[in-house]
Design an enzyme around this catalytic site. Structure first.
Site, PDB file in Angstrom:
ATOM      1  CG  ASP A   9      -1.602   1.250   1.370  1.00 52.70           C
ATOM      2  OD1 ASP A   9      -2.563   1.622   0.528  1.00 52.70           O
ATOM      3  OD2 ASP A   9      -1.531   1.771   2.443  1.00 52.70           O
ATOM      4  CG  ASP A  11      -1.344   7.713   0.435  1.00 46.64           C
ATOM      5  OD1 ASP A  11      -0.597   8.754   0.328  1.00 46.64           O
ATOM      6  OD2 ASP A  11      -2.344   7.554  -0.521  1.00 46.64           O
ATOM      7  N   GLY A  46      -7.528   4.303   3.178  1.00 45.98           N
ATOM      8  CA  GLY A  46      -7.466   3.272   1.969  1.00 45.98           C
ATOM      9  C   GLY A  46      -8.581   3.480   1.096  1.00 45.98           C
ATOM     10  NE  ARG A  49      -8.672  12.536  -5.301  1.00 43.89           N
ATOM     11  CZ  ARG A  49      -8.074  12.673  -6.544  1.00 43.89           C
ATOM     12  NH1 ARG A  49      -8.531  13.676  -7.112  1.00 43.89           N
ATOM     13  NH2 ARG A  49      -6.838  12.238  -6.555  1.00 43.89           N
ATOM     14  CB  SER A 116      -3.344   7.610  -4.037  1.00 47.46           C
ATOM     15  OG  SER A 116      -3.000   8.689  -4.349  1.00 47.46           O
ATOM     16  CE  LYS A 117      -9.380   8.334  -9.615  1.00 49.61           C
ATOM     17  NZ  LYS A 117     -10.526   8.819 -10.142  1.00 49.61           N
ATOM     18  CG  ASN A 118      -2.574  12.293  -6.255  1.00 54.26           C
ATOM     19  OD1 ASN A 118      -2.688  13.228  -7.414  1.00 54.26           O
ATOM     20  ND2 ASN A 118      -3.783  12.618  -5.254  1.00 54.26           N
ATOM     21  CG  ASP A 170      -2.260   2.683   6.207  1.00 57.88           C
ATOM     22  OD1 ASP A 170      -2.337   2.307   5.176  1.00 57.88           O
ATOM     23  OD2 ASP A 170      -2.459   3.781   6.912  1.00 57.88           O
TER      24      ASP A 170
HETATM   25  P1  B16 Z   1      -6.067  10.345  -3.915  1.00 55.64           P
HETATM   26  P2  B16 Z   1      -3.399   4.090  -0.042  1.00 55.64           P
HETATM   27  C1  B16 Z   1      -5.410   5.835  -0.275  1.00 55.64           C
HETATM   28  O1  B16 Z   1      -4.080   5.394  -0.475  1.00 55.64           O
HETATM   29  C2  B16 Z   1      -5.194   6.882   1.157  1.00 55.64           C
HETATM   30  O2  B16 Z   1      -5.026   6.016   2.294  1.00 55.64           O
HETATM   31  C3  B16 Z   1      -6.769   7.489   1.179  1.00 55.64           C
HETATM   32  O3  B16 Z   1      -6.659   8.236   2.515  1.00 55.64           O
HETATM   33  C4  B16 Z   1      -7.056   8.408   0.090  1.00 55.64           C
HETATM   34  O4  B16 Z   1      -8.295   8.987   0.448  1.00 55.64           O
HETATM   35  C5  B16 Z   1      -7.146   7.510  -1.175  1.00 55.64           C
HETATM   36  O5  B16 Z   1      -5.809   6.740  -1.266  1.00 55.64           O
HETATM   37  C6  B16 Z   1      -7.170   8.520  -2.502  1.00 55.64           C
HETATM   38  O6  B16 Z   1      -6.145   9.156  -2.747  1.00 55.64           O
HETATM   39  O7  B16 Z   1      -7.063  11.360  -3.488  1.00 55.64           O
HETATM   40  O8  B16 Z   1      -4.611  10.547  -3.748  1.00 55.64           O
HETATM   41  O9  B16 Z   1      -6.520   9.657  -5.161  1.00 55.64           O
HETATM   42  O10 B16 Z   1      -3.346   3.889   1.375  1.00 55.64           O
HETATM   43  O11 B16 Z   1      -4.684   2.945  -0.770  1.00 55.64           O
HETATM   44  O12 B16 Z   1      -2.146   4.010  -0.814  1.00 55.64           O
HETATM   45 MG    MG Z   2      -2.913   3.263   3.406  1.00 56.37          MG
END
Ligand code: B16
Ligand code: MG
Length: 213
Positions: A9, A11, A46, A49, A116-118, A170
């Site tokens: 994972d 974030d 996790g 968005r 995350s899309k980032n 996490d």
């Molecule tokens: P984004 P992971 C998740 O990443 C985050 O845990 C979560 O808090 C976030 O809202 C989600 O990505 C979407 O992220 O806005 O950057 O597309 O923990 O799956 O790596």
């Molecule tokens: Mg995470």
């Protein structure tokens, strides 16, 4: 079964960006007048968005138009991206770099499975993109965590069975996704997942690859 692949994972496991997500969502929730603390944020970890914003609206019993919804998604992400501009390799969580180096040297496949899309942007800032054989992120899945698609796509790209891969997570949603997909789920860095994860470590310095592969 011997482990052949590691799926991380992003974030909260590789990097500390979970706090940046929290601060950005807190700002959004404040705008909407929805009470929001670390406790409510736990449910968002996790989660994609779109699902995160839907959850905040549900928490506050708030209804908004589609265009307001889209505008809030955009302003949350703009604020979040602004807050991670300075991200670099020193922000990697403890044990990450050592594990990547060790696994790579042993020929173990490495992947990222993130909502995350980032994700690719962040891996670029961290300078670790080249370590990974596959990156499955929020742009490439139709069913976000807790659905296992993100990790199943990773295992498929490796050419391995889920049971031959570890998922490091996490978030509760991510541990659920890994379990449903048939992976060995390992919780990291969030005591909230200690009870449900098959194995748990405070950080990746405690994880010993030789115990699994
Ligand atoms: P984004 P992971 C998740 O990443 C985050 O845990 C979560 O808090 C976030 O809202 C989600 O990505 C979407 O992220 O806005 O950057 O597309 O923990 O799956 O790596
Ligand atoms: Mg995470």
């Amino acid at each position: 079964m011997k482990i052949k692949g590691l799926l991380f994972d992003l974030d909260g496991v590789i990097v500390t960006t979970e706090h940046n997500h929290f601060v950005a969502w807190k700002r959004t929730a404040d705008e909407l007048g929805v009470p929001f603390t670390e406790r409510e944020n736990e449910q968002l970890k996790g989660i994609s968005r779109i699902d995160s914003l839907k959850m905040i609206l549900k928490m506050g019993n708030v209804f908004i138009s589609e265009s307001e919804f889209d505008a809030l998604l955009k302003s949350k992400n703009d604020f979040y991206l602004e807050s991670i501009q300075e991200l670099n390799q020193s922000d990697l969580l403890p044990g990450v770099m050592d594990l990547l180096l060790k696994a790579k040297a042993q020929g173990i496949k490495l992947g990222v499975g993130s909502s995350s899309k980032n994700a690719n942007f962040i891996l670029g800032l961290l300078g670790i993109a080249d370590f990974f054989d596959v990156v499955v992120d929020g742009n490439g899945v139709s069913d976000p965590k807790p659905h296992p698609e993100v990790f199943l796509n990773g295992a498929k790209a490796f050419g391995f069975l889920p049971a031959e891969c570890i998922v490091f997570e996490d978030a509760t949603s991510g541990i659920q996704a890994a379990k449903t997909g048939g992976f060995l789920d390992i919780g990291v860095g969030n005591p909230e997942v200690k009870e449900i994860a098959t194995n748990y470590y405070n950080d990746l310095t405690e994880f010993r690859l030789e115990d699994y592969a």
